[in-house]
Write an enzyme that holds these catalytic residues in place. Structure first.
Site, mmCIF file in Angstrom:
data_model
loop_
_atom_site.group_PDB
_atom_site.id
_atom_site.type_symbol
_atom_site.label_atom_id
_atom_site.label_comp_id
_atom_site.label_asym_id
_atom_site.label_seq_id
_atom_site.Cartn_x
_atom_site.Cartn_y
_atom_site.Cartn_z
ATOM 1 N N GLU A 38 0.875 -1.162 0.000
ATOM 2 C CA GLU A 38 0.000 0.000 0.000
ATOM 3 C C GLU A 38 0.917 1.218 0.000
ATOM 4 O OE1 GLU A 38 -2.775 0.295 3.277
ATOM 5 O OE2 GLU A 38 -3.448 2.253 2.549
ATOM 6 N N ARG A 264 5.283 -12.688 9.977
ATOM 7 C CA ARG A 264 5.885 -11.370 9.759
ATOM 8 C C ARG A 264 7.302 -11.406 10.279
ATOM 9 N NH1 ARG A 264 1.958 -7.445 9.130
ATOM 10 N NH2 ARG A 264 3.321 -5.651 9.190
ATOM 11 N N LYS A 274 4.164 0.613 9.850
ATOM 12 C CA LYS A 274 4.160 1.852 9.061
ATOM 13 C C LYS A 274 3.617 3.013 9.871
ATOM 14 C CE LYS A 274 3.395 0.101 4.517
ATOM 15 N NZ LYS A 274 2.385 0.127 3.477
HETATM 16 P P1 ATP Z 1 -0.255 -1.718 6.771
HETATM 17 O O1 ATP Z 1 -1.079 -2.726 6.035
HETATM 18 O O2 ATP Z 1 -0.495 -1.658 8.230
HETATM 19 O O3 ATP Z 1 -0.172 -0.393 6.141
HETATM 20 P P2 ATP Z 1 1.906 -3.372 5.984
HETATM 21 O O4 ATP Z 1 3.282 -3.347 6.556
HETATM 22 O O5 ATP Z 1 1.143 -4.614 5.984
HETATM 23 O O6 ATP Z 1 1.207 -2.224 6.730
HETATM 24 P P3 ATP Z 1 1.648 -3.320 3.118
HETATM 25 O O7 ATP Z 1 2.042 -2.248 2.196
HETATM 26 O O8 ATP Z 1 0.259 -3.778 3.108
HETATM 27 O O9 ATP Z 1 2.028 -2.791 4.534
HETATM 28 O O10 ATP Z 1 2.632 -4.544 2.940
HETATM 29 C C1 ATP Z 1 2.946 -5.102 1.688
HETATM 30 C C2 ATP Z 1 3.302 -6.544 1.860
HETATM 31 O O11 ATP Z 1 4.389 -6.701 2.750
HETATM 32 C C3 ATP Z 1 2.151 -7.336 2.435
HETATM 33 O O12 ATP Z 1 2.037 -8.537 1.686
HETATM 34 C C4 ATP Z 1 2.565 -7.598 3.842
HETATM 35 O O13 ATP Z 1 2.032 -8.794 4.312
HETATM 36 C C5 ATP Z 1 4.080 -7.651 3.736
HETATM 37 N N1 ATP Z 1 4.693 -7.269 5.003
HETATM 38 C C6 ATP Z 1 4.486 -6.140 5.699
HETATM 39 N N2 ATP Z 1 5.177 -6.136 6.843
HETATM 40 C C7 ATP Z 1 5.849 -7.310 6.891
HETATM 41 C C8 ATP Z 1 6.753 -7.908 7.832
HETATM 42 N N3 ATP Z 1 7.091 -7.297 8.965
HETATM 43 N N4 ATP Z 1 7.247 -9.130 7.538
HETATM 44 C C9 ATP Z 1 6.913 -9.749 6.395
HETATM 45 N N5 ATP Z 1 6.081 -9.240 5.465
HETATM 46 C C10 ATP Z 1 5.554 -8.028 5.705
#
Ligand code: ATP
Ligand code: MG
Length: 560
Positions: A38, A264, A274
């Site tokens: 995102e 994660r 984020k």
């Molecule tokens: P949010 O959804 O709260 O804004 P997010 O970190 O999930 O935060 P995204 O942009 O949705 O942000 O993440 C993109 C991809 O990265 C998703 O598939 C998510 O599952 C993966 N991702 C995010 N944080 C982690 C992490 N700490 N470890 C592994 N994969 C991650």
């Protein structure tokens, strides 16, 4: 050794095993994965895990990996983030080729499919407020309650949904919900929201839309439109999988991707959220998204961390199904391993103490050879200048040393790297009693660092010529958080007040100031350093990427 670490040693993990089994069973012609950020912030090292997994699988199984922006929430998304995400994925060493997509490309199709759900009796417009919907959703132990609008006619639903789209209603007035089961044991199936009203300008679709799809509605359908075979997400989405499948089942999608969940990445002394990272930037707790203390890809890059070290780290931690916290020391280990191989050796004095070699003739100097890389003869040598006035590291001298201090003190002899043995014969102090200059003698017979009579010294120290060295600012970064497990809810309280130490009168050898690149150098006995973009022509700034392996355990005066 656990099953998980074994899996990483063979380069395999449960997701790759699934992919291989699917290929063996002839399920797919080509493996298609995606990385779906995102664009509401910069990428961090947790994302690197997802990137390495998705792009890595595509490479290893001759498939492809899409970069898809999940741009369904225009109030939080910005072009700056879209640009930085692309730059960071490339910098990490991955390439999406022509497969760059945006969920917003599918808004029209997603809308049509939503009308289809309404016609089939699978969705309805709910006039309840967000709060009412939340309260009536129930809890883990209590079923939810049906909305009074749940049984609207198809005609009324269609009419209202179209008017939502046309922008007739204010934000929050109505939502479109899937009609599934308010008593489901899985809260995600209690009539989840598919569309909400949002009068907001979108970076790509402008003002065309007054309604935007929810993550759950947009994500799976985007996967299906792109022909994704394996949709890998993190464990929080495990409970969303039944909804992911329900939607794929009810909609006329062109393919049926499958969702798999992995743990994660969490790191000690680090927050990978984020929201927190955004607040760190907005609150001025760091200098920006690329502050070298940030766990962002941009921060790691500015800090001098090589992408190969990040890839190696991700490989070593593997892909597990249970959440855990990885010791940040593991990342540091991978950084040192990589930099030890790739960095040229240089000498810098971070906190200078002046030394006058009393028996070295005034006005004279000489060039000595210094080795650029101990393990790589091809890296060659360079000239360094020795003379009467030098700088050594302030910490390398003690007037009243404890027993185990082997470096310079009155009367002791040490080796200056590549140069001579010197002996301390006197000190000059300022009014406050602080030593400001040392008087030493050198032994001309020890040129190159060895005594012909075989006598030994217990320390070898780095040094610089006072005349030939140049001033520099050096920034030493320490962990941003003082606790191994900082509290994401109140992270300001856990910030490390000593996360940045600025040394303003460091000295560097000419070979360092001549390096205008972002190549990391090892400053001998100090660690790895990289030129920072804040450098001015007459005043270079160097950032410490990481200290040398032993800095923590090295006792005072440890042998060098
Ligand atoms: P949010 O959804 O709260 O804004 P997010 O970190 O999930 O935060 P995204 O942009 O949705 O942000 O993440 C993109 C991809 O990265 C998703 O598939 C998510 O599952 C993966 N991702 C995010 N944080 C982690 C992490 N700490 N470890 C592994 N994969 C991650
Ligand atoms: Mg997310």
């Amino acid at each position: 050794m656990t099953a998980e670490t074994m899996a990483t040693e063979t380069g395999r993990d449960f997701i790759r095993d699934i992919v291989q089994a699917d290929l063996d069973a002839g399920k797919y012609r080509e493996i298609v994965t995606r990385f779906p950020p995102e664009p509401n912030g910069y990428l961090h090292i947790g994302h690197a895990k997802s990137i390495a997994l998705n792009f890595g699988i595509a490479q290893e199984f001759a498939g492809r990996c899409h970069l898809r922006f999940d741009d369904t929430n225009p109030t939080k998304e910005e072009q700056e983030y879209i640009d930085s995400i692309q730059a960071d994925v490339r910098w990490l060493g991955y390439d999406w080729g022509t497969n760059l997509y945006y969920a917003s490309d599918y808004f029209e199709r997603l809308y049509d499919w939503a009308e289809g759900l309404i016609r089939a009796g699978h969705a309805y417009v709910d006039d309840q407020s967000q709060e009412e919907i939340r309260v009536k959703r129930g809890t883990l132990t209590e079923p939810g309650r049906n909305s009074p609008f749940r049984d609207r006619s198809v005609e009324e639903n269609l009419d209202l949904f179209r008017r939502m789209k046309a922008g007739e209603f204010p934000n929050g007035a109505r939502v479109l919900r899937a009609k599934i089961d308010m008593a489901s044991g899985n809260i995600n199936l209690r009539d989840p929201v598919l569309y909400r009203i949002l009068h907001a300008h979108h970076p790509r679709t402008g003002d065309a839309w007054s309604i935007y799809p929810s993550y759950d509605y947009a994500h799976g359908q985007s996967d299906a439109i792109e022909g994704i075979t394996h949709s890998i997400c993190t464990l929080e989405f495990e409970d969303h999988r039944p909804l992911y499948e329900w939607l794929l089942d009810k909609l006329p999608v062109p393919s049926k991707p499958r969702q798999y969940e992995m743990a994660r990445l969490n790191l000690t002394y680090t927050l990978l959220s984020k929201r927190v990272l955004t607040e760190l930037v907005r609150g001025g707790h760091v200098a920006g998204w690329d502050d070298p203390r940030m766990p962002t890809i941009a921060g790691l890059k500015r800090r001098g961390v090589p992408p190969a070290a990040i890839r190696e780290f991700i490989k070593r931690i593997g892909v597990a199904k249970a959440n855990s916290v990885v010791d940040v020391g593991m990342l540091e280990f991978c950084i040192r391993e990589e930099l030890n191989k790739s960095s040229l050796r240089r000498m810098a004095v971070l906190r200078p103490l002046k030394v006058v070699i009393e028996n070295y003739p005034e006005g004279q100097s000489e060039e000595l050879d210094a080795i650029n890389h101990p393990d790589d003869p091809e890296a060659g040598t360079r000239k360094i200048v020795f003379g009467r006035e030098l700088y050594i590291e302030r910490d390398d001298f003690m007037e009243n040393p404890p027993k185990k201090f082997f470096r310079l003190s009155p009367g002791t002899e040490v080796r200056l790297r590549y140069a001579y043995f010197i002996k301390c014969t006197g000190m000059i102090k300022d009014a406050a009693g602080e030593v400001v200059e040392l008087r030493c003698t050198y032994d001309p017979a020890t040129k190159g660092g060895n005594a012909p009579d075989g006598r030994k010294v217990k320390a070898t120290m780095h040094w610089l010529s006072a005349a030939q060295s140049q001033p520099a600012e050096i920034r030493i970064y320490n962990p941003l958080f003082a606790k191994p497990n900082p509290d994401a809810g109140n992270f300001v309280a856990d910030l490390n007040p000593q996360s940045l130490e600025v040394l303003t009168d460091a000295r560097i050898e000419p070979a360092i100031s001549a390096n205008n690149s972002s190549d990391v150098m090892q400053f001998e006995r100090q660690g790895y350093f990289v030129r920072d973009p804040d450098s001015a022509p007459d005043r270079p700034v160097f950032t410490r990427t990481i200290g040398l392996r032993d800095t923590f355990t090295k006792e005072v005066g440890g042998k060098t």
